[in-house]
Motif scaffolding. Structure first.
Motif, mmCIF file in Angstrom:
data_model
loop_
_atom_site.group_PDB
_atom_site.id
_atom_site.type_symbol
_atom_site.label_atom_id
_atom_site.label_comp_id
_atom_site.label_asym_id
_atom_site.label_seq_id
_atom_site.Cartn_x
_atom_site.Cartn_y
_atom_site.Cartn_z
ATOM 1 N N ILE A 153 0.869 -1.183 0.000
ATOM 2 C CA ILE A 153 0.000 0.000 0.000
ATOM 3 C C ILE A 153 0.902 1.228 0.000
ATOM 4 N N ALA A 154 0.892 1.975 -1.089
ATOM 5 C CA ALA A 154 1.791 3.129 -1.212
ATOM 6 C C ALA A 154 1.441 4.196 -0.186
ATOM 7 N N PRO A 155 2.446 4.769 0.478
ATOM 8 C CA PRO A 155 2.170 5.816 1.474
ATOM 9 C C PRO A 155 1.679 7.095 0.816
ATOM 10 N N ARG A 156 0.886 7.841 1.579
ATOM 11 C CA ARG A 156 0.373 9.122 1.104
ATOM 12 C C ARG A 156 1.027 10.233 1.917
ATOM 13 N N PRO A 157 0.996 11.458 1.421
ATOM 14 C CA PRO A 157 1.479 12.579 2.241
ATOM 15 C C PRO A 157 0.675 12.655 3.540
ATOM 16 N N LYS A 158 1.358 12.959 4.644
ATOM 17 C CA LYS A 158 0.678 13.029 5.939
ATOM 18 C C LYS A 158 0.220 14.455 6.237
ATOM 19 N N GLN A 159 -1.003 14.554 6.713
ATOM 20 C CA GLN A 159 -1.544 15.848 7.094
ATOM 21 C C GLN A 159 -0.917 16.280 8.417
ATOM 22 N N LEU A 160 -0.459 17.517 8.485
ATOM 23 C CA LEU A 160 0.156 18.038 9.709
ATOM 24 C C LEU A 160 -0.926 18.642 10.599
ATOM 25 N N ILE A 161 -1.168 18.005 11.734
ATOM 26 C CA ILE A 161 -2.202 18.452 12.672
ATOM 27 C C ILE A 161 -1.558 18.651 14.038
ATOM 28 N N ASP A 162 -1.872 19.762 14.701
ATOM 29 C CA ASP A 162 -1.306 20.028 16.028
ATOM 30 C C ASP A 162 -1.621 18.878 16.975
ATOM 31 N N GLU A 163 -0.681 18.569 17.843
ATOM 32 C CA GLU A 163 -0.853 17.475 18.803
ATOM 33 C C GLU A 163 -2.062 17.734 19.709
ATOM 34 N N GLY A 164 -2.880 16.724 19.878
ATOM 35 C CA GLY A 164 -4.039 16.814 20.760
ATOM 36 C C GLY A 164 -5.308 17.311 20.100
ATOM 37 N N VAL A 165 -5.216 17.832 18.877
ATOM 38 C CA VAL A 165 -6.395 18.403 18.209
ATOM 39 C C VAL A 165 -7.442 17.327 17.922
ATOM 40 N N VAL A 166 -7.019 16.196 17.371
ATOM 41 C CA VAL A 166 -7.970 15.138 17.018
ATOM 42 C C VAL A 166 -8.690 14.631 18.262
ATOM 43 N N GLU A 167 -7.945 14.435 19.337
ATOM 44 C CA GLU A 167 -8.549 13.939 20.573
ATOM 45 C C GLU A 167 -9.588 14.921 21.108
ATOM 46 N N LYS A 168 -9.284 16.210 21.060
ATOM 47 C CA LYS A 168 -10.222 17.224 21.544
ATOM 48 C C LYS A 168 -11.459 17.308 20.656
ATOM 49 N N VAL A 169 -11.255 17.201 19.350
ATOM 50 C CA VAL A 169 -12.391 17.238 18.418
ATOM 51 C C VAL A 169 -13.313 16.047 18.669
ATOM 52 N N LEU A 170 -12.739 14.869 18.869
ATOM 53 C CA LEU A 170 -13.541 13.678 19.139
ATOM 54 C C LEU A 170 -14.332 13.826 20.437
ATOM 55 N N GLU A 171 -13.694 14.387 21.457
ATOM 56 C CA GLU A 171 -14.383 14.599 22.728
ATOM 57 C C GLU A 171 -15.590 15.516 22.540
ATOM 58 N N ALA A 172 -15.397 16.586 21.767
ATOM 59 C CA ALA A 172 -16.490 17.536 21.539
ATOM 60 C C ALA A 172 -17.607 16.906 20.713
ATOM 61 N N VAL A 173 -17.245 16.133 19.694
ATOM 62 C CA VAL A 173 -18.252 15.499 18.837
ATOM 63 C C VAL A 173 -19.076 14.497 19.633
ATOM 64 N N LYS A 174 -18.412 13.689 20.450
ATOM 65 C CA LYS A 174 -19.112 12.649 21.215
ATOM 66 C C LYS A 174 -20.070 13.223 22.248
ATOM 67 N N ASN A 175 -19.731 14.384 22.804
ATOM 68 C CA ASN A 175 -20.517 14.942 23.906
ATOM 69 C C ASN A 175 -21.308 16.189 23.545
ATOM 70 N N ASN A 176 -21.288 16.587 22.269
ATOM 71 C CA ASN A 176 -21.967 17.813 21.833
ATOM 72 C C ASN A 176 -21.492 19.039 22.609
ATOM 73 N N TYR A 177 -20.158 19.099 22.827
ATOM 74 C CA TYR A 177 -19.557 20.279 23.448
ATOM 75 C C TYR A 177 -19.194 21.290 22.354
ATOM 76 N N LEU A 178 -19.190 22.572 22.704
ATOM 77 C CA LEU A 178 -18.704 23.583 21.776
ATOM 78 C C LEU A 178 -17.186 23.507 21.677
#
Length: 347
Positions: A153-178
């Motif tokens: 499976i050929a690698p793709r370019p990796k998206q640069l995302i600040d550390e902790g952003v995905v985890e915080k977004v998931l927390e907000a999505v799961k709990n309907n937080y702003l």
């Protein structure tokens, strides 16, 4: 004894322990250890190794292992099957392929690491200590390294995302937080502060986006936010919101197959291809209503379709260089001409 090496794997021990306890029998720890040493021909297998196996099976694989104080032994409190045992040999091979596909888009962030851990529990991979036993899990002809290595499976370019952003977004999505963050948009000259209601995570071409609407909007007007452009992200746990009826991204946008970015209005496109681009166009479905016309005399392939994704369509058109020419709509033809002229001036 110095120099001793175990020739068995952890999965072998898991399978043997599982077979001993599968019928609900209560067995003393010493009895299990003795049986393992005998079956594995390993007199030096330690009680600490068995205790580690118990902890892993219970905490990571979900085995209902428990100690019965009255009978002084270990048992399953309910019927259980090891995750790997629930799949056929071919299915385990396909799980390894899924792991590689996940790795193709991995950003080494919270979400992908969590997903990889989940796959490890189902079908341990060869790169973790607890999973050096892929060959033991299935028949050699299906999951041996010689076969899994036949898929690349050929690698793709990796998206640069600040550390902790995905985890915080998931927390907000799961709990309907702003969500509160600073955002840099290509449509705006400076980074701006945002406070939004997060609706959905959207995945597109190895990148992650958040579909949401400004918290101040009385009538939600959701849009996509690129996670790589979100900075100083904070979850506002003190404020929640009710999901509106239009919170699903795909309910609003259904025109075209050029990725996530779509716009309010759909257009009818007609593009002519020549040369090697003709074969590429024939090999994919670019839109559900596409029509492909061949002109062997002129050596052209023309595709007509409807899409609300004009920017991705325009980039796709330019990617074919001299082998693609837009015919409709007129504004696309004009924009293409202007872009080509600007490119020529840079030569």
């Amino acid at each position: 004894m110095p120099g001793h090496k175990t020739t068995h794997t952890q999965l072998e021990r898991f399978r043997l322990i599982d077979s001993m306890l599968a019928d609900g029998e209560v067995l003393a720890f010493e009895k299990i250890l003795e049986s393992l040493r005998l079956e594995l021909r390993d007199d030096l297998l330690s009680d600490s190794s068995l205790r580690r196996d118990f902890r892993y099976m219970k905490n990571e694989l979900g085995a209902p292992l428990a100690y019965d104080k009255k009978l002084h032994g270990w048992h399953y409190t309910k019927p259980f099957k090891l995750p790997a045992e629930a799949f056929s040999d071919a299915e385990l091979l396909y799980l390894e392929l899924i792991r590689k596909l996940v790795g193709q888009n991995s950003n080494d962030d919270f979400l992908f690491k969590t997903f990889d851990n989940l796959l490890n529990k189902i079908s341990p991979s060869s790169h973790t200590e607890s999973s050096r036993y892929a060959e033991q899990a299935c028949h050699a002809e299906l999951v041996s390294a010689s076969l899994t290595d036949r898929f690349y499976i050929a690698p793709r370019p990796k998206q640069l995302i600040d550390e902790g952003v995905v985890e915080k977004v998931l927390e907000a999505v799961k709990n309907n937080y702003l969500l509160d963050f600073n955002y840099f948009s290509k449509w705006e000259p400076e980074e701006r502060h945002r406070k939004i209601m997060p609706f959905q995570l959207v995945f597109d071409g190895g990148s992650m986006f958040l579909y949401g609407a400004a918290s101040r909007d009385k009538i939600p007007n959701p849009r996509l936010f690129n996670l790589s452009k979100m900075h100083d992200v904070q979850v506002i746990t003190s404020r929640t919101f009710e999901l509106p009826s239009n919170f699903r991204f795909r309910e609003a946008f259904e025109k075209g197959r050029f990725g996530a970015f779509q716009y309010d209005e759909a257009y009818d496109y007609k593009i002519e291809f020549t040369g090697e681009a003709r074969n590429i166009v024939r090999e994919y479905i670019w839109a559900d209503n596409q029509i492909i016309e061949e002109n062997q005399t002129e050596g052209t392939t023309t595709i007509s379709f409807t899409s609300s994704q004009w920017i991705p369509v325009f980039r796709w058109l330019l990617s074919f260089g001299e082998n693609a020419c837009p015919l409709e709509p007129d504004w696309l033809v004009e924009q293409w001409k202007q872009t080509v002229q600007k490119m020529v001036k840079k030569i």
